[in-house]
Scaffold this motif. Sequence first.
Motif, PDB file in Angstrom:
ATOM      1  N   THR A  30      11.220   5.520   2.155  1.00  0.00           N
ATOM      2  CA  THR A  30      12.109   5.851   3.258  1.00  0.00           C
ATOM      3  C   THR A  30      11.361   5.680   4.569  1.00  0.00           C
ATOM      4  N   GLN A  31      12.083   5.465   5.658  1.00  0.00           N
ATOM      5  CA  GLN A  31      11.477   5.210   6.957  1.00  0.00           C
ATOM      6  C   GLN A  31      10.890   6.494   7.535  1.00  0.00           C
ATOM      7  N   ALA A  32       9.803   6.350   8.279  1.00  0.00           N
ATOM      8  CA  ALA A  32       9.150   7.486   8.930  1.00  0.00           C
ATOM      9  C   ALA A  32       9.025   7.181  10.411  1.00  0.00           C
ATOM     10  N   PRO A  33       8.922   8.207  11.255  1.00  0.00           N
ATOM     11  CA  PRO A  33       8.762   7.976  12.693  1.00  0.00           C
ATOM     12  C   PRO A  33       7.559   7.075  12.957  1.00  0.00           C
ATOM     13  N   ALA A  34       7.732   6.161  13.923  1.00  0.00           N
ATOM     14  CA  ALA A  34       6.700   5.144  14.148  1.00  0.00           C
ATOM     15  C   ALA A  34       5.622   5.617  15.120  1.00  0.00           C
ATOM     16  N   THR A  35       5.083   6.840  14.905  1.00  0.00           N
ATOM     17  CA  THR A  35       3.943   7.297  15.700  1.00  0.00           C
ATOM     18  C   THR A  35       2.677   6.672  15.130  1.00  0.00           C
ATOM     19  N   PRO A  36       1.597   6.571  15.921  1.00  0.00           N
ATOM     20  CA  PRO A  36       0.355   5.991  15.395  1.00  0.00           C
ATOM     21  C   PRO A  36      -0.138   6.710  14.139  1.00  0.00           C
ATOM     22  N   GLU A  37      -0.034   8.058  14.144  1.00  0.00           N
ATOM     23  CA  GLU A  37      -0.498   8.810  12.981  1.00  0.00           C
ATOM     24  C   GLU A  37       0.334   8.485  11.752  1.00  0.00           C
ATOM     25  N   ARG A  38       1.651   8.412  11.943  1.00  0.00           N
ATOM     26  CA  ARG A  38       2.526   8.125  10.815  1.00  0.00           C
ATOM     27  C   ARG A  38       2.333   6.699  10.325  1.00  0.00           C
ATOM     28  N   LYS A  39       2.082   5.778  11.271  1.00  0.00           N
ATOM     29  CA  LYS A  39       1.833   4.400  10.876  1.00  0.00           C
ATOM     30  C   LYS A  39       0.574   4.297  10.010  1.00  0.00           C
TER      31      LYS A  39
ATOM     32  N   GLU B  19      -0.779   6.764   8.188  1.00  0.00           N
ATOM     33  CA  GLU B  19      -0.513   7.402   6.911  1.00  0.00           C
ATOM     34  C   GLU B  19       0.285   6.471   5.987  1.00  0.00           C
ATOM     35  N   ARG B  20       1.284   5.816   6.581  1.00  0.00           N
ATOM     36  CA  ARG B  20       2.117   4.911   5.795  1.00  0.00           C
ATOM     37  C   ARG B  20       1.286   3.728   5.298  1.00  0.00           C
ATOM     38  N   SER B  21       0.434   3.173   6.142  1.00  0.00           N
ATOM     39  CA  SER B  21      -0.406   2.046   5.755  1.00  0.00           C
ATOM     40  C   SER B  21      -1.371   2.436   4.649  1.00  0.00           C
ATOM     41  N   LEU B  22      -1.972   3.624   4.777  1.00  0.00           N
ATOM     42  CA  LEU B  22      -2.901   4.111   3.755  1.00  0.00           C
ATOM     43  C   LEU B  22      -2.189   4.323   2.428  1.00  0.00           C
ATOM     44  N   LEU B  23      -1.006   4.967   2.473  1.00  0.00           N
ATOM     45  CA  LEU B  23      -0.241   5.218   1.254  1.00  0.00           C
ATOM     46  C   LEU B  23       0.153   3.906   0.591  1.00  0.00           C
ATOM     47  N   GLU B  24       0.578   2.938   1.403  1.00  0.00           N
ATOM     48  CA  GLU B  24       0.975   1.640   0.861  1.00  0.00           C
ATOM     49  C   GLU B  24      -0.193   0.961   0.176  1.00  0.00           C
ATOM     50  N   ALA B  25      -1.369   1.009   0.799  1.00  0.00           N
ATOM     51  CA  ALA B  25      -2.552   0.380   0.211  1.00  0.00           C
ATOM     52  C   ALA B  25      -2.918   1.026  -1.117  1.00  0.00           C
ATOM     53  N   ILE B  26      -2.870   2.362  -1.167  1.00  0.00           N
ATOM     54  CA  ILE B  26      -3.209   3.083  -2.394  1.00  0.00           C
ATOM     55  C   ILE B  26      -2.221   2.753  -3.503  1.00  0.00           C
ATOM     56  N   LEU B  27      -0.924   2.809  -3.185  1.00  0.00           N
ATOM     57  CA  LEU B  27       0.093   2.569  -4.202  1.00  0.00           C
ATOM     58  C   LEU B  27       0.051   1.144  -4.737  1.00  0.00           C
ATOM     59  N   GLU B  28      -0.031   0.187  -3.863  1.00  0.00           N
ATOM     60  CA  GLU B  28       0.026  -1.199  -4.304  1.00  0.00           C
ATOM     61  C   GLU B  28      -1.263  -1.654  -4.978  1.00  0.00           C
ATOM     62  N   ALA B  29      -2.374  -0.968  -4.738  1.00  0.00           N
ATOM     63  CA  ALA B  29      -3.634  -1.312  -5.408  1.00  0.00           C
ATOM     64  C   ALA B  29      -3.736  -0.660  -6.785  1.00  0.00           C
ATOM     65  N   SER B  30      -2.845   0.270  -7.077  1.00  0.00           N
ATOM     66  CA  SER B  30      -2.928   1.015  -8.331  1.00  0.00           C
ATOM     67  C   SER B  30      -2.435   0.181  -9.519  1.00  0.00           C
ATOM     68  N   PRO B  31      -3.114   0.297 -10.667  1.00  0.00           N
ATOM     69  CA  PRO B  31      -2.617  -0.368 -11.880  1.00  0.00           C
ATOM     70  C   PRO B  31      -1.427   0.362 -12.485  1.00  0.00           C
ATOM     71  N   ASP B  32      -1.128   1.552 -11.978  1.00  0.00           N
ATOM     72  CA  ASP B  32      -0.015   2.350 -12.473  1.00  0.00           C
ATOM     73  C   ASP B  32       1.265   2.023 -11.734  1.00  0.00           C
ATOM     74  N   GLY B  33       2.375   2.128 -12.457  1.00  0.00           N
ATOM     75  CA  GLY B  33       3.663   2.153 -11.797  1.00  0.00           C
ATOM     76  C   GLY B  33       3.890   3.570 -11.302  1.00  0.00           C
ATOM     77  N   ILE B  34       4.138   3.736 -10.008  1.00  0.00           N
ATOM     78  CA  ILE B  34       4.209   5.071  -9.414  1.00  0.00           C
ATOM     79  C   ILE B  34       5.518   5.227  -8.651  1.00  0.00           C
ATOM     80  N   PHE B  35       6.127   6.408  -8.806  1.00  0.00           N
ATOM     81  CA  PHE B  35       7.210   6.747  -7.887  1.00  0.00           C
ATOM     82  C   PHE B  35       7.196   8.241  -7.608  1.00  0.00           C
ATOM     83  N   VAL B  36       7.710   8.592  -6.431  1.00  0.00           N
ATOM     84  CA  VAL B  36       7.714   9.971  -5.951  1.00  0.00           C
ATOM     85  C   VAL B  36       9.149  10.373  -5.656  1.00  0.00           C
ATOM     86  N   VAL B  37       9.526  11.566  -6.130  1.00  0.00           N
ATOM     87  CA  VAL B  37      10.858  12.085  -5.844  1.00  0.00           C
ATOM     88  C   VAL B  37      10.741  13.388  -5.069  1.00  0.00           C
ATOM     89  N   ASP B  38      11.816  13.733  -4.343  1.00  0.00           N
ATOM     90  CA  ASP B  38      11.822  15.018  -3.658  1.00  0.00           C
ATOM     91  C   ASP B  38      12.352  16.088  -4.603  1.00  0.00           C
TER      92      ASP B  38
END
Length: 314
Positions: free
Chosen positions: A4-13, A15-34
């Motif tokens: 889902t989209q997050a506010p485009a503040t530098p901090e959020r950008k 965090e989003r970039s870091l999360l994306e790198a971690i998830l896409e580098a993982s050999p696991d299929g990952i999903f997060v639910v609320d």
Amino acid sequence: MTSTQAPATPERKFERSLLEAILEASPDGIFVVDDQGIILCHNQRLLEVFGIAPGAIAGGEDGDLAGLDDQNLLTQVLPLIHEPEPFLQRVMMLYADPLLEDHCELECRDGRTLERHSRALWGEDQCYVGRVWFFRDITARKRVEHALEQLAQHDPLTGAANRRHFFERAAEELARARRHGDALSLVMLDLDHFKRINDHWGHAAGDRVLQAFAAGVRSLLRREDLFGRIGGEEFVVLLPATGLEGALPLAERLRRQTEGLDLEENGERVSVTTSAGVATLGAGDASTDALLQRADEALYAAKRAGRNRSFCQA
């Protein structure tokens, strides 16, 4: 990564970039639910693990499942699982109790094995805010483990259970027979004059004889029977839920099967026979060794009587 989209503040950008790198580098299929089971984010590997084509899930035609109820994903996943009901029950249990964590293996209908991890996500004041799921394809690892297990438990030449594995399994079967009052029999087999085969045609020929003999024995056994190699040319068959009336005819069939082996070495027919000793579990048999000893006595009685025959010890 999709999310889902997050506010485009530098901090959020960041965090989003870091999360994306971690998830896409993982050999696991990952999903997060609320906490309502709505998918917040997932990686591409998730769809790959389950073999789900982008667009196969309604509402996620572009491969982005963020914002969808995870029931949409479950609908695609369940047909792939070998035992879908226990799988679904465990998922519901994990959602019902956030304190539960999960680590298990899942068998798929296509023969693959998946490893699943799941744990709850907690916010401030230990408030439950959702759950993260990890799925990894461990099929290759399981195949290696199975191959190593086979090597550890079986004779590499004949495929029969090795001595250690045979006695471990035999002890379990004897305890089970005692517990349920079932019959149990044992057939001991020894190839006649096997040394002559090795001396005349060589050890490689002897190995081929052993392999042909073992294959012939297995062709006459039930799934629950245990076939083991306990010496050079000494083999044993444990027969659960079988008394003398079933064990002795089987020993005769095994003897005839061996006698009928059509083997040649250097244009010469190799004559192969076996002697068999049969024993059934008695009240005084405290262990497999006692049963084996009586089968051994019957075997050597068959040897003394001229070989290529079956004797029994009740």
